[in-house]
Design a protein around this motif. Structure first.
Motif, PDB file in Angstrom:
ATOM      1  N   ALA A  74      -5.636   5.008   2.844  1.00 55.77           N
ATOM      2  CA  ALA A  74      -5.337   4.131   1.712  1.00 55.77           C
ATOM      3  C   ALA A  74      -5.900   4.708   0.417  1.00 55.77           C
ATOM      4  N   CYS A  75      -7.125   5.207   0.465  1.00 55.18           N
ATOM      5  CA  CYS A  75      -7.723   5.809  -0.732  1.00 55.18           C
ATOM      6  C   CYS A  75      -6.901   7.007  -1.198  1.00 55.18           C
ATOM      7  N   HIS A  76      -6.451   7.815  -0.243  1.00 55.56           N
ATOM      8  CA  HIS A  76      -5.603   8.968  -0.562  1.00 55.56           C
ATOM      9  C   HIS A  76      -4.308   8.499  -1.219  1.00 55.56           C
ATOM     10  N   VAL A  77      -3.688   7.483  -0.649  1.00 57.98           N
ATOM     11  CA  VAL A  77      -2.440   6.948  -1.205  1.00 57.98           C
ATOM     12  C   VAL A  77      -2.642   6.485  -2.641  1.00 57.98           C
ATOM     13  N   PHE A  78      -3.704   5.717  -2.879  1.00 57.69           N
ATOM     14  CA  PHE A  78      -3.916   5.140  -4.202  1.00 57.69           C
ATOM     15  C   PHE A  78      -4.132   6.219  -5.261  1.00 57.69           C
ATOM     16  N   MET A  79      -4.800   7.286  -4.885  1.00 57.81           N
ATOM     17  CA  MET A  79      -4.994   8.370  -5.847  1.00 57.81           C
ATOM     18  C   MET A  79      -3.713   9.153  -6.082  1.00 57.81           C
ATOM     19  N   LYS A 117      -0.155  -1.085 -12.499  1.00 61.52           N
ATOM     20  CA  LYS A 117       0.315  -0.581 -11.216  1.00 61.52           C
ATOM     21  C   LYS A 117      -0.780  -0.815 -10.189  1.00 61.52           C
ATOM     22  N   THR A 118      -0.465  -1.511  -9.116  1.00 65.55           N
ATOM     23  CA  THR A 118      -1.480  -1.966  -8.172  1.00 65.55           C
ATOM     24  C   THR A 118      -1.387  -1.264  -6.826  1.00 65.55           C
ATOM     25  N   GLY A 119      -2.546  -1.144  -6.198  1.00 62.87           N
ATOM     26  CA  GLY A 119      -2.638  -0.761  -4.797  1.00 62.87           C
ATOM     27  C   GLY A 119      -3.387  -1.840  -4.053  1.00 62.87           C
ATOM     28  N   MET A 120      -3.013  -2.109  -2.830  1.00 61.93           N
ATOM     29  CA  MET A 120      -3.708  -3.128  -2.043  1.00 61.93           C
ATOM     30  C   MET A 120      -3.872  -2.638  -0.612  1.00 61.93           C
ATOM     31  N   PHE A 121      -5.079  -2.838  -0.080  1.00 65.84           N
ATOM     32  CA  PHE A 121      -5.359  -2.488   1.317  1.00 65.84           C
ATOM     33  C   PHE A 121      -5.885  -3.720   2.016  1.00 65.84           C
ATOM     34  N   SER A 122      -5.205  -4.138   3.084  1.00 68.80           N
ATOM     35  CA  SER A 122      -5.596  -5.355   3.792  1.00 68.80           C
ATOM     36  C   SER A 122      -5.335  -5.162   5.282  1.00 68.80           C
ATOM     37  N   LYS A 149      -1.489   7.149  -8.237  1.00 68.56           N
ATOM     38  CA  LYS A 149      -2.061   6.924  -9.577  1.00 68.56           C
ATOM     39  C   LYS A 149      -1.988   5.442  -9.993  1.00 68.56           C
ATOM     40  N   VAL A 150      -2.536   4.598  -9.118  1.00 63.43           N
ATOM     41  CA  VAL A 150      -2.557   3.167  -9.423  1.00 63.43           C
ATOM     42  C   VAL A 150      -3.601   2.866 -10.497  1.00 63.43           C
ATOM     43  N   ASP A 151      -3.412   1.745 -11.174  1.00 62.06           N
ATOM     44  CA  ASP A 151      -4.356   1.323 -12.209  1.00 62.06           C
ATOM     45  C   ASP A 151      -5.501   0.495 -11.641  1.00 62.06           C
ATOM     46  N   ALA A 152      -5.250  -0.206 -10.553  1.00 60.98           N
ATOM     47  CA  ALA A 152      -6.264  -1.076  -9.955  1.00 60.98           C
ATOM     48  C   ALA A 152      -5.966  -1.238  -8.471  1.00 60.98           C
ATOM     49  N   VAL A 153      -7.030  -1.490  -7.703  1.00 60.58           N
ATOM     50  CA  VAL A 153      -6.919  -1.626  -6.247  1.00 60.58           C
ATOM     51  C   VAL A 153      -7.556  -2.932  -5.809  1.00 60.58           C
ATOM     52  N   ILE A 154      -6.905  -3.622  -4.891  1.00 61.41           N
ATOM     53  CA  ILE A 154      -7.503  -4.761  -4.208  1.00 61.41           C
ATOM     54  C   ILE A 154      -7.835  -4.289  -2.802  1.00 61.41           C
ATOM     55  N   MET A 155      -9.112  -4.339  -2.450  1.00 61.57           N
ATOM     56  CA  MET A 155      -9.595  -3.786  -1.175  1.00 61.57           C
ATOM     57  C   MET A 155     -10.302  -4.876  -0.373  1.00 61.57           C
ATOM     58  N   GLU A 156      -9.810  -5.137   0.834  1.00 57.02           N
ATOM     59  CA  GLU A 156     -10.494  -6.044   1.750  1.00 57.02           C
ATOM     60  C   GLU A 156     -11.460  -5.249   2.620  1.00 57.02           C
ATOM     61  N   GLU A 157     -12.663  -5.796   2.813  1.00 52.33           N
ATOM     62  CA  GLU A 157     -13.524  -5.180   3.824  1.00 52.33           C
ATOM     63  C   GLU A 157     -12.904  -5.432   5.189  1.00 52.33           C
ATOM     64  N   ILE A 205     -13.448   7.363  -5.736  1.00 52.11           N
ATOM     65  CA  ILE A 205     -13.338   5.994  -5.221  1.00 52.11           C
ATOM     66  C   ILE A 205     -13.773   5.004  -6.297  1.00 52.11           C
ATOM     67  N   ASP A 206     -14.886   5.291  -6.950  1.00 53.87           N
ATOM     68  CA  ASP A 206     -15.395   4.388  -7.981  1.00 53.87           C
ATOM     69  C   ASP A 206     -14.413   4.221  -9.139  1.00 53.87           C
ATOM     70  N   ALA A 207     -13.585   5.227  -9.375  1.00 54.16           N
ATOM     71  CA  ALA A 207     -12.661   5.197 -10.506  1.00 54.16           C
ATOM     72  C   ALA A 207     -11.393   4.395 -10.231  1.00 54.16           C
ATOM     73  N   LEU A 208     -11.264   3.826  -9.037  1.00 54.31           N
ATOM     74  CA  LEU A 208     -10.037   3.131  -8.667  1.00 54.31           C
ATOM     75  C   LEU A 208      -9.957   1.694  -9.202  1.00 54.31           C
ATOM     76  N   ASN A 209     -10.999   1.217  -9.902  1.00 57.36           N
ATOM     77  CA  ASN A 209     -10.986  -0.150 -10.452  1.00 57.36           C
ATOM     78  C   ASN A 209     -10.724  -1.177  -9.343  1.00 57.36           C
ATOM     79  N   ILE A 210     -11.689  -1.276  -8.448  1.00 56.94           N
ATOM     80  CA  ILE A 210     -11.495  -2.032  -7.212  1.00 56.94           C
ATOM     81  C   ILE A 210     -11.956  -3.481  -7.327  1.00 56.94           C
ATOM     82  N   ILE A 211     -11.088  -4.389  -6.922  1.00 57.69           N
ATOM     83  CA  ILE A 211     -11.476  -5.771  -6.633  1.00 57.69           C
ATOM     84  C   ILE A 211     -11.789  -5.796  -5.142  1.00 57.69           C
TER      85      ILE A 211
END
Length: 239
Positions: free
Chosen positions: A136-141, A83-88, A144-152, A52-58
């Motif tokens: 979402a975490c499974h999808v992003f891994m 390449k981006t991943g976003m969870f909202s 192989k996204v470069d960065a993730v935008i994650m909303e609480e 999770i920490d390696a996903l480069n999360i905003i």
């Protein structure tokens, strides 16, 4: 075994039992065990906190503006070749909208595939939002996204997304009255939860806030050994 379809996934999400959010049982469970249960679920589906920490999360919290800020960040990163991943949440039309790759919602086929990747290991949906966060975490891994935008999802401090230890950056959007039965009946109480996503040694930013909210937004990160960056000009707004 019959084919696992998108509609099967949706029905499982709809049928998942859920304790009412304003119940005493839900609040006690949420505050005491939400993050622990989420960590256990990650472990069950073979996802480590290090991954999770390696996903480069905003990492983004707040009451208003999370979706817009997430979309702006995603577009900027993609325009720079990442390449981006976003969870909202929530979604507008289809639940697929909650998990995006390079700005596009998952297709129904991909949603179904990744849903059952996770569901067939967990065999349960204890909480709809935390299940989708694991997914979402499974999808992003897998993507192989470069960065993730994650909303609480709700609150911040006790939200399952707060397993994130080393976000690239955190942002706190406008604090307003939100889930008061869970987080309190003042902007200060709500801000305490929203600012709980800040992490030591990681940059944190906020926007113009009410006086009541900004006092807490300055104090809470200090408790967490974080220096939060305010706008260059920082007039507060009236409650």
């Amino acid at each position: 075994m019959k084919d696992e379809t998108y509609m099967d996934a949706i029905k499982l999400l709809q049928d998942a039992s859920a304790t009412p959010e304003n119940s005493v049982e839900f609040l006690e469970l949420y505050r005491a065990a939400n993050i622990k249960m989420f960590k256990d679920n990650l472990k069950t589906v073979d996802i480590s906190i290090d991954e999770i920490d390696a996903l480069n999360i905003i990492y983004i919290s707040g009451t208003k503006g999370k979706g817009s800020v997430s979309a702006f960040c995603e577009r900027i990163l993609r325009a720079n070749g990442l390449k981006t991943g976003m969870f909202s949440s929530p979604h507008l039309m289809e639940i697929c909208e909650r998990i995006r790759i390079n700005g596009l919602p998952l297709s129904c086929e991909d949603f179904s595939k990744y849903f059952f990747d996770v569901y067939n290991k967990l065999n349960d949906i204890q909480n709809r939002f935390s299940f989708l966060t694991v997914m979402a975490c499974h999808v992003f891994m897998q993507e192989k996204v470069d960065a993730v935008i994650m909303e609480e999802g709700a609150g911040g401090t006790y939200d399952c997304t707060n397993v994130i230890r080393f976000p690239t950056v955190t942002g706190i959007n406008l604090i307003d009255f939100d889930h008061m039965e869970m987080f309190g009946d003042t902007l200060g109480k709500i801000a305490w939860h929203k600012a709980g996503i800040c992490k030591p040694g990681r940059p944190a930013f906020t926007v113009t806030q009410s006086k009541e909210a900004v006092d807490v937004i300055l104090a809470r990160p200090k408790e967490l050994h974080v220096i939060i960056q305010l706008p260059i000009t920082f007039p507060t707004i009236d409650n």
